[in-house]
Each structure stands twice: as C-alpha cells, then as structure tokens.
Design a protein around this motif. Structure first.
Motif, PDB file in Angstrom:
ATOM      1  N   GLY A  86       0.797  -1.209   0.000  1.00 56.54           N
ATOM      2  CA  GLY A  86       0.000   0.000   0.000  1.00 56.54           C
ATOM      3  C   GLY A  86       0.836   1.270   0.000  1.00 56.54           C
ATOM      4  O   GLY A  86       2.064   1.229  -0.148  1.00 56.54           O
ATOM      5  N   PRO A  87       0.193   2.424   0.181  1.00 58.40           N
ATOM      6  CA  PRO A  87       0.917   3.686   0.225  1.00 58.40           C
ATOM      7  C   PRO A  87       1.988   3.672   1.320  1.00 58.40           C
ATOM      8  O   PRO A  87       1.750   3.182   2.420  1.00 58.40           O
ATOM      9  CB  PRO A  87      -0.189   4.708   0.558  1.00 58.40           C
ATOM     10  N   GLY A  88       3.164   4.177   0.981  1.00 59.98           N
ATOM     11  CA  GLY A  88       4.245   4.215   1.957  1.00 59.98           C
ATOM     12  C   GLY A  88       4.908   2.884   2.206  1.00 59.98           C
ATOM     13  O   GLY A  88       5.617   2.726   3.204  1.00 59.98           O
ATOM     14  N   ALA A  89       4.715   1.917   1.315  1.00 62.85           N
ATOM     15  CA  ALA A  89       5.309   0.590   1.505  1.00 62.85           C
ATOM     16  C   ALA A  89       6.811   0.711   1.737  1.00 62.85           C
ATOM     17  O   ALA A  89       7.501   1.473   1.062  1.00 62.85           O
ATOM     18  CB  ALA A  89       5.031  -0.286   0.287  1.00 62.85           C
ATOM     19  N   LEU A  90       7.303  -0.044   2.702  1.00 65.33           N
ATOM     20  CA  LEU A  90       8.692   0.077   3.123  1.00 65.33           C
ATOM     21  C   LEU A  90       9.626  -0.629   2.150  1.00 65.33           C
ATOM     22  O   LEU A  90       9.280  -1.653   1.556  1.00 65.33           O
ATOM     23  CB  LEU A  90       8.860  -0.499   4.531  1.00 65.33           C
ATOM     24  N   GLY A  91      10.827  -0.073   2.018  1.00 64.64           N
ATOM     25  CA  GLY A  91      11.839  -0.660   1.159  1.00 64.64           C
ATOM     26  C   GLY A  91      13.099  -0.965   1.929  1.00 64.64           C
ATOM     27  O   GLY A  91      13.163  -1.905   2.713  1.00 64.64           O
ATOM     28  N   ASN A  92      14.125  -0.131   1.760  1.00 67.43           N
ATOM     29  CA  ASN A  92      15.421  -0.328   2.403  1.00 67.43           C
ATOM     30  C   ASN A  92      15.403   0.324   3.785  1.00 67.43           C
ATOM     31  O   ASN A  92      16.006   1.371   4.014  1.00 67.43           O
ATOM     32  CB  ASN A  92      16.525   0.262   1.528  1.00 67.43           C
ATOM     33  N   PHE A  93      14.704  -0.301   4.721  1.00 64.89           N
ATOM     34  CA  PHE A  93      14.498   0.340   6.015  1.00 64.89           C
ATOM     35  C   PHE A  93      15.167  -0.457   7.136  1.00 64.89           C
ATOM     36  O   PHE A  93      15.513  -1.626   6.972  1.00 64.89           O
ATOM     37  CB  PHE A  93      13.002   0.504   6.302  1.00 64.89           C
ATOM     38  N   ASP A  94      15.329   0.208   8.277  1.00 70.62           N
ATOM     39  CA  ASP A  94      16.006  -0.429   9.407  1.00 70.62           C
ATOM     40  C   ASP A  94      15.464   0.135  10.702  1.00 70.62           C
ATOM     41  O   ASP A  94      14.514  -0.362  11.280  1.00 70.62           O
ATOM     42  CB  ASP A  94      17.514  -0.219   9.292  1.00 70.62           C
ATOM     43  N   VAL A 145       9.844   5.915  10.539  1.00 73.21           N
ATOM     44  CA  VAL A 145      10.652   4.818  10.019  1.00 73.21           C
ATOM     45  C   VAL A 145      11.680   5.368   9.032  1.00 73.21           C
ATOM     46  O   VAL A 145      11.326   6.076   8.076  1.00 73.21           O
ATOM     47  CB  VAL A 145       9.773   3.770   9.310  1.00 73.21           C
ATOM     48  N   GLU A 146      12.954   5.034   9.266  1.00 76.62           N
ATOM     49  CA  GLU A 146      14.015   5.430   8.343  1.00 76.62           C
ATOM     50  C   GLU A 146      14.020   4.469   7.154  1.00 76.62           C
ATOM     51  O   GLU A 146      14.200   3.261   7.322  1.00 76.62           O
ATOM     52  CB  GLU A 146      15.374   5.400   9.048  1.00 76.62           C
ATOM     53  N   ASP A 147      13.828   5.016   5.965  1.00 77.90           N
ATOM     54  CA  ASP A 147      13.716   4.174   4.771  1.00 77.90           C
ATOM     55  C   ASP A 147      14.408   4.861   3.598  1.00 77.90           C
ATOM     56  O   ASP A 147      13.878   5.812   3.018  1.00 77.90           O
ATOM     57  CB  ASP A 147      12.244   3.919   4.449  1.00 77.90           C
ATOM     58  N   ASN A 148      15.619   4.399   3.259  1.00 78.83           N
ATOM     59  CA  ASN A 148      16.344   4.870   2.079  1.00 78.83           C
ATOM     60  C   ASN A 148      16.471   6.399   2.056  1.00 78.83           C
ATOM     61  O   ASN A 148      16.109   7.065   1.090  1.00 78.83           O
ATOM     62  CB  ASN A 148      15.657   4.369   0.809  1.00 78.83           C
ATOM     63  N   ASN A 149      17.009   6.937   3.147  1.00 81.24           N
ATOM     64  CA  ASN A 149      17.271   8.369   3.300  1.00 81.24           C
ATOM     65  C   ASN A 149      16.013   9.228   3.323  1.00 81.24           C
ATOM     66  O   ASN A 149      16.050  10.426   3.020  1.00 81.24           O
ATOM     67  CB  ASN A 149      18.240   8.873   2.215  1.00 81.24           C
TER      68      ASN A 149
END
Length: 323
Positions: A291-299, A311-315
């Motif tokens: 959905g909207p805001g789906a997480l990718g390269n996060f930690d 949430v920190e996600d790809n800068n």
C-alpha cells in the motif's frame, strides 16, 4: 432468653465490624503498593501511512545513510546521519531545527555513528561506533559526558542503545555478543552474554529496547528471533522464529520499539514489514509491506509520544500512525 439472644446478636455485629475494620484499615499499618505488570494485550490494529520527508544529500534535512532515530518528550526527532557524521534534529512534522557533529574523534565528533536513544530527562545518547564510545548530549547538542566499553573489550561494536525508566543505559555489542548496562553517567552496572539464549549457540544481537516494566529486548540477526531478558540479564523467552508467516522473521535489523500500552514492534528487513507482538510474544498484526508508503530499504524506527512511528527508509523518514 430473648434478652440474651439480643445481646448475643449485638456481640456478633460488633465482632464482624471489628474484623472488617482490621481488613480495610490494617490497624494503621502503611498500605502496600500495588505492583502491576504489563497489560495482556490481545489485539492491535496495523499503523497506516501518513507522510514522509527527507532526501539523499548533505544539506540541511538531507541524509547519507540514516542509522538511528529517537524522539524526545516534546515529540522532536533526532536522526543519526551516518555518512555525514552528524545528528540532525527535527520537529514532529519533519521541519529541520538544528544539527551537530563532524568527522573526527574529538568531543562531539563522530566516526561511524550508529544508534541513538533519549532518556526521560531528554538527554541524548549516541553510539559512536568507530570511536568505540557513547556520547551524551543535551537537546541542543552540548556534550555532557562520554564513556567507552565497560568490560575491557579491545573492540566495541556498539550497535544499539536504549534507556530504561530509571535512566540506566543499555548498549548491545554485536562483535562481542553481549549487552552492557550503565548508569546515565557511564558507570558499568552489569553485563551479560547473548550467546546460548534459548536454543541458540551463537547470536548476532543488533538492536535493543527497554519497556517500562523492566524488561529488555534484542533482535538476533543470526537466528531470526527476539530475545527477552530482565534488566539484570536473566533470559525470559524467545519471540518469533525464522520464516515468512505471521509472527515469523526473515532478516532482522536493528529496529525495535515498545509502546506504553505494552506492544512490541519489530522491523523485518527481508519481508519489508513491522510486526507487532504483546510482551509475552503473542503475534498481533503487521504493517508497512504494502500500500501507500510501503517500506523498502528500512532499518531503524522510533515511536513518538503521540503514538506515531517514524521509520528510516532509504534516506527518507516515513510516518505511520494509528487508524
């Protein structure tokens, strides 16, 4: 006989009243405090995407590898900007406020900073991993104190940091596979190994968080689970297991939080989701993987006093909130 019956009845009433008084008033003895444990949370709703801010770069409000985020009591956010060797401060809407830090080993400088937490007095603690130390700052970035490894390890890979309700500080050392507990001036209180927790013979602890009931949680990257300890290091339980199903994990990262209601949030890098559990390890729900805001390269991520998750996600910083 009726007179004696009446007197006996009055005597019983007096005796009953005395016994009730002794139970409720305890004859003037001090009352005993009621110690409550964490609530038995049985359900939770997934958080939903609200907005995001930030981009890659070196300017104000830009990032080069975000590896830690924490919120203070006012909802201000502090982001570890690793490759820019600095801490950036924002308000809860993502407006840039300030920054401090530069490359180096001097006071207030950083080499490979990873992990940050804020105690109840709004003091800020940063793992300066490359320099093998913890630095403590005010909310304006003034250095208050610093300290190094408390048990004499030649290398100290401080991968995560958290504070408890007493403002004691817990640091997870991924290389030496242990957790060190300090007071907030840096004096070592205790430490314990994460090796051998539950059925694992080796471990790779990555992040750490404390709840307000005196428990400590750390994700194990190697074994795809979370370990729960008392604040003195006694192992209590394993939460989760390897797999792709609900309540299971692929590759765990450093992101782990606990809210005031007693819900544990764990980031799962492999499946791009955050899973929620109660503090006994019962799976509740998950969010972020579609959905909207789906997480990718996060930690890393944190929870604010308002209940939002950052949430920190790809800068970028993605914001999720209650439905």
């Amino acid at each position: 006989m009726k007179r004696y019956d009446s007197l006996f009845f009055v005597f019983l009433l007096l005796l009953t009243g005395l016994n009730q008084t002794s139970c409720t008033k305890n004859f003037g003895l001090p009352s005993q405090p009621v110690v409550s444990g964490p609530p038995d949370v049985t359900s939770a709703l997934p958080l939903t995407y609200i907005s995001q801010w930030g981009s890659a770069g070196t300017g104000d409000g830009q990032f080069q590898a975000t590896v830690g985020i924490a919120a203070d009591s006012q909802g201000n956010l502090y982001v570890v900007d690793n490759n820019n060797h600095r801490i950036q401060k924002f308000d809860s809407a993502g407006n840039y406020l300030a920054q401090w830090g530069s490359l180096g080993v001097g006071n207030g400088q950083f080499i490979d900073p990873v992990g940050i937490c804020v105690d109840s007095g709004d003091n800020i603690y940063v793992c300066d991993q490359g320099a093998g130390r913890i630095q403590k700052f005010s909310t304006s970035g003034t250095l208050l104190t610093q300290w190094h490894d408390g048990v004499g390890n030649s290398s100290w890979y401080c991968r995560g940091i958290s504070s408890d309700p007493s403002n004691d500080i817990y640091v997870v050392d991924a290389v030496n596979q242990n957790i060190e507990k300090f007071d907030n001036s840096g004096t070592l209180i205790t430490s314990w190994s994460t090796n051998g927790s539950w059925d694992a013979t080796t471990s790779d602890p990555d992040g750490i968080v404390c709840d307000r009931w005196g428990n400590v949680y750390t994700p194990d990257f190697y074994n795809s689970c979370v370990y729960k300890y008392t604040n003195t290091g006694t192992f209590e339980r394993q939460i989760g297991s390897p797999g792709s199903g609900p309540g299971q994990f692929g590759t765990l990262s450093c992101g782990i939080c606990v809210d005031a209601k007693g819900i544990l949030y764990v980031s799962d890098y492999s499946y791009r989701r955050v899973s929620e559990f109660n503090l006994d390890g019962t799976y509740l729900c998950q969010w972020g993987n579609s959905g909207p805001g789906a997480l990718g390269n996060f930690d890393y991520f944190c929870l604010s006093p308002s209940g939002k998750a950052y949430v920190e996600d790809n800068n970028t910083i993605k914001v999720f909130g209650p439905q």
